[in-house]
Design an enzyme around this catalytic site. Structure first.
Site, mmCIF file in Angstrom:
data_model
loop_
_atom_site.group_PDB
_atom_site.id
_atom_site.type_symbol
_atom_site.label_atom_id
_atom_site.label_comp_id
_atom_site.label_asym_id
_atom_site.label_seq_id
_atom_site.Cartn_x
_atom_site.Cartn_y
_atom_site.Cartn_z
ATOM 1 N N SER A 62 0.869 -1.245 -0.168
ATOM 2 C CA SER A 62 0.097 0.161 -0.087
ATOM 3 C C SER A 62 0.829 1.227 -0.069
ATOM 4 O O SER A 62 2.135 1.152 0.313
ATOM 5 C CB SER A 62 -0.940 -0.191 1.423
ATOM 6 O OG SER A 62 -1.460 1.409 1.492
ATOM 7 N N TYR A 75 -2.328 -0.740 10.199
ATOM 8 C CA TYR A 75 -2.187 -1.151 9.093
ATOM 9 C C TYR A 75 -1.108 -0.483 8.312
ATOM 10 O O TYR A 75 -0.193 -1.193 7.683
ATOM 11 C CB TYR A 75 -3.720 -0.207 8.255
ATOM 12 C CG TYR A 75 -3.316 -0.531 6.834
ATOM 13 C CD1 TYR A 75 -3.998 -1.496 6.058
ATOM 14 C CD2 TYR A 75 -3.094 0.688 5.991
ATOM 15 C CE1 TYR A 75 -3.945 -1.784 4.957
ATOM 16 C CE2 TYR A 75 -3.392 0.627 4.606
ATOM 17 C CZ TYR A 75 -3.615 -0.767 4.058
ATOM 18 O OH TYR A 75 -3.622 -0.974 2.733
ATOM 19 N N VAL A 108 -8.026 2.693 -3.703
ATOM 20 C CA VAL A 108 -8.688 1.872 -4.847
ATOM 21 C C VAL A 108 -10.099 1.662 -4.421
ATOM 22 O O VAL A 108 -10.214 1.233 -3.283
ATOM 23 C CB VAL A 108 -7.916 0.626 -4.999
ATOM 24 C CG1 VAL A 108 -8.383 -0.231 -6.119
ATOM 25 C CG2 VAL A 108 -6.343 0.845 -5.083
#
Length: 185
Positions: A62, A75, A108
């Protein structure tokens, strides 16, 4: 087909919002899915790939793995780990025919983005792209044997700015953090 795996896409991901105070289980799950799933896959694939001298590992990380994401410590930290693991695979096995790609999209248009909450709305949604654009960027990088795949071209500039003046970058990100906190108040 002979049953061999030529390309493996480590695409599982767990969006884990929260800060350093997130529950231990949240951190453990993020680490397990976002990093250790890649490690486990590589352990299973590498013996055969090394024996035949070819294989391709695609690590879906990412932009958060390069830049960090507000509101998502588990994350961000684990996606940094996914990028680091992909780098390690590449530098360790490149000369033995193993090709590695780290794909680092920003927003996305998927269910994960829809669940990203107010931080995602602030940072990711405005520039979000379709999954097909991510796939196209990956195929281009594979054809060019590029390690780092940046479907959002602006991420390259952000990454350079971060490397050039980390303190300035962190200050700018802190301002974004403050803006996000104000929207939540």
């Amino acid at each position: 087909l002979d049953g061999t795996i030529d390309v493996y896409c480590a695409n599982a991901g767990l969006a884990s919002p929260g800060d350093v105070l997130a529950d231990e289980e949240v951190w453990a799950a993020a680490w397990d899915v976002n990093v250790m799933a890649h490690v486990r896959a590589a352990r299973a694939l590498l013996p055969a790939w090394l024996e035949r001298g070819s294989g391709r590992f695609v690590s879906t990380a990412s932009a958060a793995g390069l830049l960090t994401m507000i509101g998502a410590a588990p994350y961000s930290v684990t996606k940094h780990g996914a990028v680091a693991f992909a780098e390690w695979l590449s530098l360790t096995y490149r000369h033995r025919g193993i090709k590695v790609h780290a794909i680092c999209p920003q927003g996305v248009r998927t269910d994960m983005l829809a669940a990203a909450g107010s931080a995602g709305e602030l940072v990711l949604v405005p520039g979000a792209i379709e999954p097909a654009a991510v796939a196209d960027a990956l195929f281009d990088a594979m054809a060019e044997d590029r390690f780092l795949v940046l479907p959002h071209p602006e991420v390259a500039g952000y990454y350079r700015a971060r490397a050039k003046d980390t303190d300035h970058w962190l200050g700018s990100m802190n301002h974004l953090q403050q803006k996000w906190e104000e929207t939540r108040a």
